[in-house]
Design a protein around this motif. Structure first.
Motif, PDB file in Angstrom:
ATOM      1  N   LEU A  85       0.849  -1.193   0.000  1.00  0.00           N
ATOM      2  CA  LEU A  85       0.000   0.000   0.000  1.00  0.00           C
ATOM      3  C   LEU A  85       0.882   1.239   0.000  1.00  0.00           C
ATOM      4  CD1 LEU A  85      -2.611  -0.998   2.741  1.00  0.00           C
ATOM      5  CD2 LEU A  85      -3.006  -0.928   0.292  1.00  0.00           C
ATOM      6  N   ALA A  86       0.527   2.219  -0.824  1.00  0.00           N
ATOM      7  CA  ALA A  86       1.269   3.471  -0.871  1.00  0.00           C
ATOM      8  C   ALA A  86       0.284   4.608  -1.052  1.00  0.00           C
ATOM      9  CB  ALA A  86       2.284   3.461  -1.996  1.00  0.00           C
ATOM     10  N   SER A  87       0.626   5.767  -0.475  1.00  0.00           N
ATOM     11  CA  SER A  87      -0.225   6.930  -0.606  1.00  0.00           C
ATOM     12  C   SER A  87       0.623   8.176  -0.418  1.00  0.00           C
ATOM     13  CB  SER A  87      -1.342   6.880   0.440  1.00  0.00           C
ATOM     14  OG  SER A  87      -2.109   8.055   0.416  1.00  0.00           O
ATOM     15  N   LEU A  90       4.327   7.807   0.094  1.00  0.00           N
ATOM     16  CA  LEU A  90       4.777   7.133   1.310  1.00  0.00           C
ATOM     17  C   LEU A  90       4.215   5.725   1.344  1.00  0.00           C
ATOM     18  CD1 LEU A  90       4.067  10.028   3.838  1.00  0.00           C
ATOM     19  CD2 LEU A  90       6.278   9.434   2.852  1.00  0.00           C
ATOM     20  N   ILE A  91       4.886   4.842   2.066  1.00  0.00           N
ATOM     21  CA  ILE A  91       4.383   3.483   2.255  1.00  0.00           C
ATOM     22  C   ILE A  91       3.365   3.513   3.383  1.00  0.00           C
ATOM     23  CG2 ILE A  91       4.996   1.137   2.942  1.00  0.00           C
ATOM     24  CD1 ILE A  91       7.772   1.647   1.745  1.00  0.00           C
ATOM     25  N   LYS A  92       2.162   2.978   3.101  1.00  0.00           N
ATOM     26  CA  LYS A  92       1.130   2.904   4.131  1.00  0.00           C
ATOM     27  C   LYS A  92       1.281   1.592   4.884  1.00  0.00           C
ATOM     28  CE  LYS A  92      -3.072   4.326   3.552  1.00  0.00           C
ATOM     29  NZ  LYS A  92      -4.451   4.503   3.054  1.00  0.00           N
ATOM     30  N   VAL A  93       1.186   1.679   6.195  1.00  0.00           N
ATOM     31  CA  VAL A  93       1.255   0.486   7.054  1.00  0.00           C
ATOM     32  C   VAL A  93       0.002   0.448   7.893  1.00  0.00           C
ATOM     33  CG1 VAL A  93       3.785   0.426   7.104  1.00  0.00           C
ATOM     34  CG2 VAL A  93       2.547   1.709   8.847  1.00  0.00           C
ATOM     35  N   PRO A  94      -0.387  -0.739   8.382  1.00  0.00           N
ATOM     36  CA  PRO A  94      -1.577  -0.817   9.225  1.00  0.00           C
ATOM     37  C   PRO A  94      -1.371  -0.059  10.531  1.00  0.00           C
ATOM     38  CG  PRO A  94      -0.841  -3.010   8.518  1.00  0.00           C
ATOM     39  CD  PRO A  94       0.192  -2.043   8.105  1.00  0.00           C
ATOM     40  N   ALA A  95      -2.454   0.526  11.017  1.00  0.00           N
ATOM     41  CA  ALA A  95      -2.384   1.242  12.300  1.00  0.00           C
ATOM     42  C   ALA A  95      -2.147   0.226  13.414  1.00  0.00           C
ATOM     43  CB  ALA A  95      -3.677   2.004  12.552  1.00  0.00           C
ATOM     44  N   GLU A 102      -6.908   6.496  10.031  1.00  0.00           N
ATOM     45  CA  GLU A 102      -5.825   6.404   9.043  1.00  0.00           C
ATOM     46  C   GLU A 102      -4.926   7.579   9.156  1.00  0.00           C
ATOM     47  OE1 GLU A 102      -6.629   5.183   5.084  1.00  0.00           O
ATOM     48  OE2 GLU A 102      -8.344   4.001   5.724  1.00  0.00           O
TER      49      GLU A 102
END
Length: 102
Positions: A85-87, A90-95, A102
């Motif tokens: 996942l990216a947004s 940046l790389i998105k990681v689980p909370a 988010e």
């Protein structure tokens, strides 16, 4: 060589400061051991070291330095393409904290 004597009272005082408790036999044993250790230091203090150069290390350590050069520049896009996942670049990681969103 002068013998250093330490009393049971001094050992008990130091033990109390360290929040240690010993019975009488342990206190006697530790008093003897501490006296022996202090006598070893007295013996070492009598050694003539005037002609001895100070030793900072017993091994020949040589620092092998290299230039600080960065490699693999401009590969951010490739990294983001491999991330699950990216947004916003940046790389998105689980909370990991609950109720954070988010």
């Amino acid at each position: 060589m002068s013998e250093t004597t330490i009393s049971k009272e001094k050992v008990a005082h130091v033990a109390k400061l360290a929040k240690l408790s010993f019975d009488d036999s342990e206190l006697t044993q530790f008093t003897t051991q501490l006296g022996d250790i202090l006598n070893i230091f007295n013996t070492l203090g009598e050694v003539d070291t005037a002609a001895v150069e100070p030793t900072y290390s017993v091994a020949e350590n040589v620092n092998h330095l290299r230039d600080d050069v960065a490699h693999n520049w401009h590969q951010k896009q490739g990294l983001l393409e491999n991330a699950p996942l990216a947004s916003a670049g940046l790389i998105k990681v689980p909370a990991i904290l609950e109720d954070e969103g988010e």
